[in-house]
Design a protein around this motif. Sequence first.
Motif, PDB file in Angstrom:
ATOM      1  N   ALA A  16      -4.643-105.447  70.760  1.00 27.62           N
ATOM      2  CA  ALA A  16      -4.195-106.711  70.176  1.00 27.62           C
ATOM      3  C   ALA A  16      -5.009-107.106  68.946  1.00 27.62           C
ATOM      4  N   GLU A  17      -6.336-107.013  69.025  1.00 27.85           N
ATOM      5  CA  GLU A  17      -7.165-107.422  67.887  1.00 27.85           C
ATOM      6  C   GLU A  17      -6.873-106.576  66.656  1.00 27.85           C
ATOM      7  N   ASP A  18      -6.733-105.265  66.848  1.00 23.52           N
ATOM      8  CA  ASP A  18      -6.425-104.382  65.728  1.00 23.52           C
ATOM      9  C   ASP A  18      -5.053-104.696  65.149  1.00 23.52           C
ATOM     10  N   ALA A  19      -4.088-104.954  66.014  1.00 23.42           N
ATOM     11  CA  ALA A  19      -2.735-105.250  65.546  1.00 23.42           C
ATOM     12  C   ALA A  19      -2.701-106.546  64.733  1.00 23.42           C
ATOM     13  N   LEU A  20      -3.384-107.564  65.234  1.00 19.00           N
ATOM     14  CA  LEU A  20      -3.391-108.843  64.519  1.00 19.00           C
ATOM     15  C   LEU A  20      -4.069-108.728  63.163  1.00 19.00           C
ATOM     16  N   ALA A  21      -5.035-107.813  63.041  1.00 23.90           N
ATOM     17  CA  ALA A  21      -5.775-107.663  61.781  1.00 23.90           C
ATOM     18  C   ALA A  21      -5.108-106.705  60.812  1.00 23.90           C
ATOM     19  N   ALA A  22      -4.183-105.873  61.280  1.00 24.05           N
ATOM     20  CA  ALA A  22      -3.570-104.848  60.420  1.00 24.05           C
ATOM     21  C   ALA A  22      -2.711-105.491  59.346  1.00 24.05           C
ATOM     22  N   ARG A  23      -2.775-104.943  58.152  1.00 24.73           N
ATOM     23  CA  ARG A  23      -1.987-105.461  57.027  1.00 24.73           C
ATOM     24  C   ARG A  23      -1.265-104.341  56.281  1.00 24.73           C
ATOM     25  N   ASP A  24      -0.942-103.272  56.967  1.00 26.11           N
ATOM     26  CA  ASP A  24      -0.247-102.157  56.328  1.00 26.11           C
ATOM     27  C   ASP A  24       1.139-102.604  55.858  1.00 26.11           C
ATOM     28  N   PRO A  25       1.519-102.275  54.627  1.00 28.87           N
ATOM     29  CA  PRO A  25       2.830-102.690  54.121  1.00 28.87           C
ATOM     30  C   PRO A  25       3.971-102.195  55.013  1.00 28.87           C
ATOM     31  N   GLY A  26       4.898-103.091  55.296  1.00 26.36           N
ATOM     32  CA  GLY A  26       6.068-102.730  56.085  1.00 26.36           C
ATOM     33  C   GLY A  26       5.858-102.693  57.580  1.00 26.36           C
ATOM     34  N   LEU A  27       4.625-102.942  58.056  1.00 25.87           N
ATOM     35  CA  LEU A  27       4.323-102.830  59.479  1.00 25.87           C
ATOM     36  C   LEU A  27       4.978-103.958  60.270  1.00 25.87           C
ATOM     37  N   TRP A  28       5.544-103.599  61.411  1.00 29.61           N
ATOM     38  CA  TRP A  28       6.093-104.570  62.352  1.00 29.61           C
ATOM     39  C   TRP A  28       5.820-104.062  63.757  1.00 29.61           C
ATOM     40  N   PHE A  29       6.045-104.916  64.746  1.00 27.44           N
ATOM     41  CA  PHE A  29       5.738-104.560  66.130  1.00 27.44           C
ATOM     42  C   PHE A  29       6.931-104.848  67.033  1.00 27.44           C
ATOM     43  N   GLU A  30       7.121-103.949  67.997  1.00 25.97           N
ATOM     44  CA  GLU A  30       8.170-104.100  68.995  1.00 25.97           C
ATOM     45  C   GLU A  30       7.552-104.430  70.344  1.00 25.97           C
ATOM     46  N   VAL A  31       8.216-105.312  71.095  1.00 26.75           N
ATOM     47  CA  VAL A  31       7.804-105.607  72.468  1.00 26.75           C
ATOM     48  C   VAL A  31       9.026-105.564  73.369  1.00 26.75           C
ATOM     49  N   HIS A  32       8.780-105.317  74.640  1.00 22.08           N
ATOM     50  CA  HIS A  32       9.825-105.447  75.646  1.00 22.08           C
ATOM     51  C   HIS A  32       9.889-106.914  76.056  1.00 22.08           C
ATOM     52  N   PRO A  33      11.007-107.580  75.831  1.00 22.97           N
ATOM     53  CA  PRO A  33      11.056-109.022  76.105  1.00 22.97           C
ATOM     54  C   PRO A  33      10.821-109.360  77.569  1.00 22.97           C
ATOM     55  N   GLU A  34      11.117-108.427  78.475  1.00 20.17           N
ATOM     56  CA  GLU A  34      10.923-108.697  79.899  1.00 20.17           C
ATOM     57  C   GLU A  34       9.484-109.088  80.227  1.00 20.17           C
ATOM     58  N   ASN A  35       8.549-108.672  79.396  1.00 16.23           N
ATOM     59  CA  ASN A  35       7.141-109.020  79.611  1.00 16.23           C
ATOM     60  C   ASN A  35       6.801-110.438  79.137  1.00 16.23           C
ATOM     61  N   TYR A  36       7.765-111.105  78.497  1.00 11.41           N
ATOM     62  CA  TYR A  36       7.464-112.405  77.880  1.00 11.41           C
ATOM     63  C   TYR A  36       8.479-113.477  78.264  1.00 11.41           C
ATOM     64  N   LEU A  37       9.241-113.252  79.310  1.00 20.05           N
ATOM     65  CA  LEU A  37      10.248-114.238  79.729  1.00 20.05           C
ATOM     66  C   LEU A  37       9.611-115.290  80.624  1.00 20.05           C
ATOM     67  N   VAL A  38       8.669-116.020  80.055  1.00 18.24           N
ATOM     68  CA  VAL A  38       7.918-117.055  80.750  1.00 18.24           C
ATOM     69  C   VAL A  38       7.937-118.317  79.892  1.00 18.24           C
ATOM     70  N   ALA A  39       7.614-119.443  80.539  1.00 13.43           N
ATOM     71  CA  ALA A  39       7.672-120.723  79.827  1.00 13.43           C
ATOM     72  C   ALA A  39       6.442-120.984  78.974  1.00 13.43           C
ATOM     73  N   GLY A  40       5.344-120.297  79.242  1.00 12.13           N
ATOM     74  CA  GLY A  40       4.114-120.525  78.491  1.00 12.13           C
ATOM     75  C   GLY A  40       3.035-119.583  78.975  1.00 12.13           C
ATOM     76  N   GLY A  41       1.787-119.890  78.619  1.00 12.44           N
ATOM     77  CA  GLY A  41       0.673-119.079  79.076  1.00 12.44           C
ATOM     78  C   GLY A  41       0.190-118.090  78.041  1.00 12.44           C
ATOM     79  N   PRO A  42      -0.782-117.227  78.414  1.00 10.18           N
ATOM     80  CA  PRO A  42      -1.444-116.360  77.442  1.00 10.18           C
ATOM     81  C   PRO A  42      -0.537-115.299  76.847  1.00 10.18           C
ATOM     82  N   ARG A  43       0.446-114.819  77.606  1.00 10.43           N
ATOM     83  CA  ARG A  43       1.337-113.795  77.046  1.00 10.43           C
ATOM     84  C   ARG A  43       2.108-114.336  75.850  1.00 10.43           C
ATOM     85  N   LEU A  44       2.706-115.512  76.030  1.00 13.77           N
ATOM     86  CA  LEU A  44       3.462-116.094  74.925  1.00 13.77           C
ATOM     87  C   LEU A  44       2.548-116.482  73.773  1.00 13.77           C
ATOM     88  N   ALA A  45       1.351-116.954  74.090  1.00 14.23           N
ATOM     89  CA  ALA A  45       0.407-117.311  73.024  1.00 14.23           C
ATOM     90  C   ALA A  45       0.068-116.089  72.180  1.00 14.23           C
TER      91      ALA A  45
END
Length: 282
Positions: A16-45
């Motif tokens: 996570a820390e490396d991903a948040l700091a990366a600034r490579d042109p065109g870079l994007w990230f994919e996630v499986h939404p099933e891991n984030y189907l919550v109302a709040g908490g650290p995952r969504l943050a």
Amino acid sequence: MTRALGAGLGFKPEFAEDALAARDPGLWFEVHPENYLVAGGPRLALLEALRATHPLSLHGVSASLGGAAPPDTDHLRRLAALVDRVAPALVSEHLAWSRAGGAYAPDLLPVPRTTEALRRVVANVSRLQDALRRPVAIENPSHYLRLDHAWGEVDFLHELVRRSGCGLLVDVNNVFVSASNLGLDAAAWIDAIDGDAVMEIHVAGHRPDADPSTGLLIDSHDTPVAAPVWALLERLTARIGPRPTLLERDGHLPPFAELIAERGRAQSVLAAAPRLALEVTA
């Protein structure tokens, strides 16, 4: 803001820390939404923090679009809430089924390509798109069994696009693995797919089955991308131009620097393709 999506990475909290700091042109990230189907908490943050620095893609694995039953309404409701919250650049799902008779299998099971199945998948994809109020890219699966199909895979996908208005996610590794397992021509598949329907591309690693007697390749996502898969990616993008292209790696994770380096190879393929990358609002 508007950014060109180039080559992306599947997001893992381990880096996570490396991903948040990366600034490579065109870079994007994919996630499986099933891991984030919550109302709040650290995952969504964490997802909100990632979204603040990079475009996101939501790649679903449990809608069971090829199943006999419609997609679960509660799942669609929660998925739509997540889409509204993080405004992903892309949303995708699999041409597969995983739910039947009230039971759920944590796998992407094959869909016999019959006309009846086509009607069912069109209806389910349409329900998904209506719930999300946007087109969804549907991924071609990897194949391990010879089934009694009435439709060729490319024709089935094209007809799904025509009837539902969805797009396609072309998983190049799945094409290669399936062609090897079933004795098909991967290059012919790549040459036949309608470039105008392709919203996204995936590349990944594979490995031989643990039982060598099967002769199968497994879409394992735990090795570097193989040379023939890179060649198919180059072949596809040379014909249709660049598309947002994801490097999938789910097991035996190397250091983030190695992932970024392999992702850089995909970015170079896109840069060499004949058209500018798609512009999306992130």
